[in-house]
Motif scaffolding. Structure first.
Motif, PDB file in Angstrom:
ATOM      1  N   VAL A 100       6.123 -11.228  12.678  1.00 48.18           N
ATOM      2  CA  VAL A 100       5.788 -11.130  14.187  1.00 48.18           C
ATOM      3  C   VAL A 100       5.450  -9.562  14.600  1.00 48.18           C
ATOM      4  N   HIS A 101       5.677  -8.572  13.773  1.00 47.27           N
ATOM      5  CA  HIS A 101       5.241  -7.286  13.847  1.00 47.27           C
ATOM      6  C   HIS A 101       3.828  -7.192  13.316  1.00 47.27           C
ATOM      7  N   ASP A 102       3.016  -8.263  12.963  1.00 49.14           N
ATOM      8  CA  ASP A 102       1.862  -8.184  12.470  1.00 49.14           C
ATOM      9  C   ASP A 102       1.473  -7.290  11.255  1.00 49.14           C
ATOM     10  N   GLY A 103       2.703  -7.225  10.520  1.00 49.57           N
ATOM     11  CA  GLY A 103       2.583  -6.393   9.037  1.00 49.57           C
ATOM     12  C   GLY A 103       2.487  -7.500   7.947  1.00 49.57           C
ATOM     13  N   THR A 104       2.545  -7.087   6.684  1.00 46.57           N
ATOM     14  CA  THR A 104       2.394  -7.559   5.483  1.00 46.57           C
ATOM     15  C   THR A 104       3.733  -7.325   4.480  1.00 46.57           C
ATOM     16  N   LEU A 105       4.063  -8.418   3.845  1.00 54.07           N
ATOM     17  CA  LEU A 105       5.169  -7.986   3.002  1.00 54.07           C
ATOM     18  C   LEU A 105       4.781  -8.343   1.521  1.00 54.07           C
ATOM     19  N   THR A 106       4.891  -7.535   0.474  1.00 52.43           N
ATOM     20  CA  THR A 106       4.446  -7.644  -0.837  1.00 52.43           C
ATOM     21  C   THR A 106       5.705  -7.601  -1.678  1.00 52.43           C
ATOM     22  N   ILE A 107       5.968  -8.620  -2.586  1.00 54.47           N
ATOM     23  CA  ILE A 107       7.257  -8.506  -3.545  1.00 54.47           C
ATOM     24  C   ILE A 107       6.536  -8.752  -4.932  1.00 54.47           C
ATOM     25  N   LEU A 108       6.819  -7.800  -5.719  1.00 54.99           N
ATOM     26  CA  LEU A 108       6.488  -7.861  -6.980  1.00 54.99           C
ATOM     27  C   LEU A 108       7.574  -7.532  -8.049  1.00 54.99           C
ATOM     28  N   ALA A 109       7.620  -8.107  -9.344  1.00 52.88           N
ATOM     29  CA  ALA A 109       8.522  -7.863 -10.416  1.00 52.88           C
ATOM     30  C   ALA A 109       8.227  -6.752 -11.120  1.00 52.88           C
ATOM     31  N   ARG A 110       9.187  -5.787 -11.233  1.00 50.24           N
ATOM     32  CA  ARG A 110       9.076  -4.807 -12.253  1.00 50.24           C
ATOM     33  C   ARG A 110       9.074  -5.070 -13.541  1.00 50.24           C
ATOM     34  N   PRO A 111       8.153  -4.589 -14.406  1.00 51.74           N
ATOM     35  CA  PRO A 111       8.133  -4.682 -15.910  1.00 51.74           C
ATOM     36  C   PRO A 111       9.653  -4.368 -16.523  1.00 51.74           C
ATOM     37  N   ALA A 112      10.318  -3.470 -16.025  1.00 50.26           N
ATOM     38  CA  ALA A 112      11.418  -3.110 -16.685  1.00 50.26           C
ATOM     39  C   ALA A 112      12.640  -3.956 -15.911  1.00 50.26           C
TER      40      ALA A 112
END
Length: 360
Positions: free
Chosen positions: A331-343
């Motif tokens: 709703v804030h016209d933003g983006t969400l990125t979720i990544l798994a850390r290798p460790a």
């Protein structure tokens, strides 16, 4: 909406085609008539060409026959051409009726090269796909919410049944357990209300410094982090986003809380960073923790999904933290990125529009 009956678009196009063809024929015949009228009226003699009056008398019935032919040809040809041109619109209308009756799985899939009708059909197909996904998501959400809300009620009922059948039971312990179950039900209800309000876009936008929100969230959650043996490290300069301070604070609180709770049992670490990139305000939260598969990470923003097993411990959350973050970010016209850390653990990045610079 009730409308009065009228002519079909195909019939209107047919009349347009026939009328245009008749007009072109009339102009052509009028020019020929004017040309013939300008010829000299020579007296007919043996071996001489016909005079003007004779030519005009011969031309008049032929011109009438040509106009009748053009009218019939224009109507028939216009009806066929209009039908071919409007054939895609007929398919789009049929698909719209099916969607209005609840069939969202149907797609037009109009063949052919790109034009206005194909663009309309593709846009309609994309809209149906998004609507179908949204309806499916809402149904899953309703089913999960019903299950999650039913659980504390069932536990409360069981505790009360035990207390009624066993009068000698310690009522203090029963009250404590009922209080914990009731608190969880309240937290879940408040999270559901926040999630519904976030989707309505009914908030005032203003410049908000994300670095200050990080400080507030860190100070609030520091006792929880110390209790779990987790270290919080914050870095970053002034990062001004444009949105609702309350909702952006909720994003920060949820991300830091999740990073603390879903961490290593001991000596875990949470990194919180804010930065400004061009016209984008960035909030990044990383944490140590268990190694997560990409398939599991892709489902974390769905309601009632957790990265670890569903352990009903203290501060375990209700499974709506990242769903709320995703909704507020959108709703804030933003983006969400979720990544798994290798460790192990996660790296979550929220990118929001930065506040506009004041005009000079």
């Amino acid at each position: 909406m009730a409308r009065a009956p009228g002519l079909s678009v195909r019939f209107k196009l047919t009349l347009s085609y026939a009328g245009f063809l008749m007009l072109a024929g009339l102009l052509l015949l009028a020019n020929m008539w004017m040309y013939l009228s300008s010829l000299p009226d020579v007296t007919t003699a043996p071996g001489a060409l016909p005079g003007r009056s004779v030519i005009l008398r011969t031309f008049a019935p032929d011109a009438g026959a040509v106009l009748v032919f053009l009218l019939v040809f224009g109507l028939v040809g216009g009806w066929i051409l209009a039908g071919r041109v409007l054939a895609p619109l007929t398919r789009i209308t049929a698909a719209t009726r099916m969607a209005a009756n609840g069939s969202l799985s149907h797609r037009i899939r109009l063949e052919g090269s790109q034009d206005e009708f194909r663009e309309l059909a593709d846009t309609f197909d994309n809209m149906l796909a998004r609507l179908e996904a949204h309806v499916a998501e809402q149904r899953r959400f309703a089913a999960n919410a019903s299950h999650e809300l039913r659980t504390p009620l069932a536990i409360s009922q069981a505790l009360l049944e035990v207390a009624r059948n066993d009068p000698e039971q310690d009522h203090g312990e029963l009250v404590d357990r009922l209080h914990a179950v009731n608190a969880r039900a309240i937290d879940l209800t408040e999270a559901l209300l926040l999630l519904s309000r976030a989707d309505q876009r009914s908030f005032t936008r203003e410049p908000v410094d994300l670095s200050l929100l990080v400080e507030e969230a860190t100070e609030t959650l520091l006792p929880l982090a110390e209790k779990r043996g987790t270290t919080i490290e914050t870095t970053g300069d002034i990062t001004t986003a444009f949105g609702s301070q309350a909702l952006l604070l909720q994003i920060t609180m949820n991300l830091v809380h999740n990073a603390i709770v879903h961490n290593l049992p001991e000596q875990g670490t949470v990194w919180v960073r804010t930065s400004l990139r061009s016209r984008t305000a960035v909030l990044a939260v990383e944490n140590t923790g268990e190694k997560l598969s990409p398939q599991l990470v892709s489902t974390l923003t769905e309601p009632f999904q957790r990265g670890t097993e569903r352990i009903r411990g203290d501060h375990s959350g209700v499974g709506l933290g990242l769903a709320i973050v995703k909704s507020i970010t959108q709703v804030h016209d933003g983006t969400l990125t979720i990544l798994a850390r290798p460790a192990g653990g996660l790296r979550i990045t929220v990118q929001l529009p930065s506040a506009p610079r004041p005009s000079t």
